[in-house]
Design a protein around this motif. Sequence first.
Motif, PDB file in Angstrom:
ATOM      1  N   ARG A 173       0.835  -1.202   0.000  1.00  0.00           N
ATOM      2  CA  ARG A 173       0.000   0.000   0.000  1.00  0.00           C
ATOM      3  C   ARG A 173       0.875   1.259   0.000  1.00  0.00           C
ATOM      4  O   ARG A 173       0.638   2.203  -0.747  1.00  0.00           O
ATOM      5  N   LEU A 174       1.886   1.258   0.823  1.00  0.00           N
ATOM      6  CA  LEU A 174       2.851   2.360   0.887  1.00  0.00           C
ATOM      7  C   LEU A 174       3.553   2.519  -0.460  1.00  0.00           C
ATOM      8  O   LEU A 174       3.725   3.637  -0.958  1.00  0.00           O
ATOM      9  N   PHE A 175       3.922   1.405  -1.063  1.00  0.00           N
ATOM     10  CA  PHE A 175       4.611   1.389  -2.348  1.00  0.00           C
ATOM     11  C   PHE A 175       3.734   2.019  -3.440  1.00  0.00           C
ATOM     12  O   PHE A 175       4.189   2.881  -4.196  1.00  0.00           O
ATOM     13  N   CYS A 176       2.480   1.602  -3.520  1.00  0.00           N
ATOM     14  CA  CYS A 176       1.569   2.150  -4.537  1.00  0.00           C
ATOM     15  C   CYS A 176       1.362   3.649  -4.343  1.00  0.00           C
ATOM     16  O   CYS A 176       1.367   4.420  -5.310  1.00  0.00           O
ATOM     17  N   CYS A 177       1.165   4.060  -3.117  1.00  0.00           N
ATOM     18  CA  CYS A 177       0.976   5.478  -2.823  1.00  0.00           C
ATOM     19  C   CYS A 177       2.227   6.273  -3.189  1.00  0.00           C
ATOM     20  O   CYS A 177       2.140   7.385  -3.713  1.00  0.00           O
ATOM     21  N   ALA A 178       3.396   5.686  -2.951  1.00  0.00           N
ATOM     22  CA  ALA A 178       4.657   6.368  -3.274  1.00  0.00           C
ATOM     23  C   ALA A 178       4.832   6.535  -4.781  1.00  0.00           C
ATOM     24  O   ALA A 178       5.292   7.581  -5.246  1.00  0.00           O
ATOM     25  N   ILE A 179       4.445   5.529  -5.554  1.00  0.00           N
ATOM     26  CA  ILE A 179       4.527   5.650  -7.016  1.00  0.00           C
ATOM     27  C   ILE A 179       3.583   6.754  -7.491  1.00  0.00           C
ATOM     28  O   ILE A 179       3.952   7.589  -8.312  1.00  0.00           O
ATOM     29  N   TRP A 180       2.374   6.760  -6.942  1.00  0.00           N
ATOM     30  CA  TRP A 180       1.395   7.804  -7.294  1.00  0.00           C
ATOM     31  C   TRP A 180       1.939   9.194  -6.935  1.00  0.00           C
ATOM     32  O   TRP A 180       1.854  10.136  -7.719  1.00  0.00           O
ATOM     33  N   ALA A 181       2.533   9.312  -5.742  1.00  0.00           N
ATOM     34  CA  ALA A 181       3.076  10.601  -5.295  1.00  0.00           C
ATOM     35  C   ALA A 181       4.270  11.024  -6.152  1.00  0.00           C
ATOM     36  O   ALA A 181       4.437  12.216  -6.443  1.00  0.00           O
ATOM     37  N   THR A 182       5.076  10.059  -6.564  1.00  0.00           N
ATOM     38  CA  THR A 182       6.227  10.366  -7.421  1.00  0.00           C
ATOM     39  C   THR A 182       5.760  10.930  -8.747  1.00  0.00           C
ATOM     40  O   THR A 182       6.299  11.930  -9.237  1.00  0.00           O
ATOM     41  N   TRP A 183       4.757  10.319  -9.342  1.00  0.00           N
ATOM     42  CA  TRP A 183       4.225  10.816 -10.617  1.00  0.00           C
ATOM     43  C   TRP A 183       3.599  12.200 -10.419  1.00  0.00           C
ATOM     44  O   TRP A 183       3.796  13.102 -11.230  1.00  0.00           O
ATOM     45  N   GLY A 184       2.870  12.380  -9.334  1.00  0.00           N
ATOM     46  CA  GLY A 184       2.278  13.689  -9.042  1.00  0.00           C
ATOM     47  C   GLY A 184       3.333  14.756  -8.817  1.00  0.00           C
ATOM     48  O   GLY A 184       3.206  15.894  -9.271  1.00  0.00           O
ATOM     49  N   GLU A 185       4.403  14.392  -8.108  1.00  0.00           N
ATOM     50  CA  GLU A 185       5.491  15.336  -7.859  1.00  0.00           C
ATOM     51  C   GLU A 185       6.190  15.695  -9.162  1.00  0.00           C
ATOM     52  O   GLU A 185       6.533  16.842  -9.408  1.00  0.00           O
ATOM     53  N   ARG A 186       6.344  14.712 -10.031  1.00  0.00           N
ATOM     54  CA  ARG A 186       6.947  14.945 -11.348  1.00  0.00           C
ATOM     55  C   ARG A 186       6.116  15.945 -12.137  1.00  0.00           C
ATOM     56  O   ARG A 186       6.620  16.899 -12.719  1.00  0.00           O
ATOM     57  N   ASN A 187       4.793  15.747 -12.161  1.00  0.00           N
ATOM     58  CA  ASN A 187       3.903  16.652 -12.898  1.00  0.00           C
ATOM     59  C   ASN A 187       3.865  18.046 -12.276  1.00  0.00           C
ATOM     60  O   ASN A 187       3.838  19.044 -12.988  1.00  0.00           O
ATOM     61  N   ALA A 188       3.884  18.131 -10.959  1.00  0.00           N
ATOM     62  CA  ALA A 188       3.888  19.435 -10.283  1.00  0.00           C
ATOM     63  C   ALA A 188       5.166  20.194 -10.606  1.00  0.00           C
ATOM     64  O   ALA A 188       5.142  21.409 -10.836  1.00  0.00           O
ATOM     65  N   ARG A 189       6.275  19.490 -10.629  1.00  0.00           N
ATOM     66  CA  ARG A 189       7.550  20.124 -10.952  1.00  0.00           C
ATOM     67  C   ARG A 189       7.537  20.632 -12.400  1.00  0.00           C
ATOM     68  O   ARG A 189       7.993  21.728 -12.687  1.00  0.00           O
ATOM     69  N   LEU A 190       6.971  19.843 -13.286  1.00  0.00           N
ATOM     70  CA  LEU A 190       6.955  20.177 -14.711  1.00  0.00           C
ATOM     71  C   LEU A 190       5.965  21.292 -15.033  1.00  0.00           C
ATOM     72  O   LEU A 190       6.290  22.235 -15.751  1.00  0.00           O
ATOM     73  N   HIS A 191       4.755  21.204 -14.479  1.00  0.00           N
ATOM     74  CA  HIS A 191       3.680  22.116 -14.871  1.00  0.00           C
ATOM     75  C   HIS A 191       3.477  23.298 -13.929  1.00  0.00           C
ATOM     76  O   HIS A 191       3.049  24.361 -14.350  1.00  0.00           O
ATOM     77  N   GLU A 192       3.714  23.083 -12.644  1.00  0.00           N
ATOM     78  CA  GLU A 192       3.465  24.139 -11.657  1.00  0.00           C
ATOM     79  C   GLU A 192       4.748  24.747 -11.115  1.00  0.00           C
ATOM     80  O   GLU A 192       4.707  25.643 -10.280  1.00  0.00           O
ATOM     81  N   LYS A 193       5.873  24.211 -11.540  1.00  0.00           N
ATOM     82  CA  LYS A 193       7.199  24.702 -11.113  1.00  0.00           C
ATOM     83  C   LYS A 193       7.387  24.619  -9.600  1.00  0.00           C
ATOM     84  O   LYS A 193       8.037  25.446  -8.995  1.00  0.00           O
ATOM     85  N   THR A 194       6.764  23.608  -8.983  1.00  0.00           N
ATOM     86  CA  THR A 194       6.970  23.353  -7.553  1.00  0.00           C
ATOM     87  C   THR A 194       7.806  22.088  -7.420  1.00  0.00           C
ATOM     88  O   THR A 194       7.876  21.290  -8.349  1.00  0.00           O
ATOM     89  N   SER A 195       8.423  21.918  -6.285  1.00  0.00           N
ATOM     90  CA  SER A 195       9.243  20.722  -6.131  1.00  0.00           C
ATOM     91  C   SER A 195       9.305  20.273  -4.681  1.00  0.00           C
ATOM     92  O   SER A 195       9.157  21.062  -3.758  1.00  0.00           O
ATOM     93  N   ARG A 196       9.521  18.974  -4.526  1.00  0.00           N
ATOM     94  CA  ARG A 196       9.742  18.362  -3.216  1.00  0.00           C
ATOM     95  C   ARG A 196      11.001  17.523  -3.306  1.00  0.00           C
ATOM     96  O   ARG A 196      11.298  16.943  -4.349  1.00  0.00           O
ATOM     97  N   THR A 197      11.672  17.404  -2.205  1.00  0.00           N
ATOM     98  CA  THR A 197      12.797  16.469  -2.135  1.00  0.00           C
ATOM     99  C   THR A 197      12.210  15.067  -1.990  1.00  0.00           C
ATOM    100  O   THR A 197      11.013  14.894  -1.722  1.00  0.00           O
TER     101      THR A 197
END
Length: 187
Positions: free
Chosen positions: A69-93
Amino acid sequence: MQYRKLTNTVVCPRYGRGAETMDHLIRECPLSVSMWIELAIPNLLQETSLEFLQWLTWVFAQNAYFHCRLFCCAIWATWGERNARLHEKTSRTGIETAHFVRSYIAELDGVEQKTPKILQIARKWKHPPEQSVKINFDGAYDARLCQSALGVVARNSEGDVLLSSSKIHQGISSAFAAKALACRKVD
């Protein structure tokens, strides 16, 4: 994304180096690696010889439900973080993404615990006596749209449906009116 001609860029938008493949985004990108280390899912980074899809299957086979469950959520969050960085110019470590994943899972767990478990004993429909017809009816009401729906079913003593009807009414003012219309339809 490049393979589907959705972008001209092949460089990882999260890290700025490395080709943006699913394998890189989820497994190899230093931001993802730091996230996986922080999440501490057992054996996750050990198996590097498998292709990406084989690795996904391997992760599920090796880990308990909680970690999957943690793994699936992390993959989803990684893709979301990727899109936020690309489209919204925000970033997380990677560590911030891991904290987000843990918080999200905790929030889901809290919602599940707060949701009241209402157990209703379902009553089984009973056939009417011989030579009788049983008519069931009900009405539903939507206050936001001021409309109702009604349904009527008539069955014989064998349980065979003799007739059924449903209708939607507009301009209904209350749940009581919706039930009354359903009752009136039986006439």
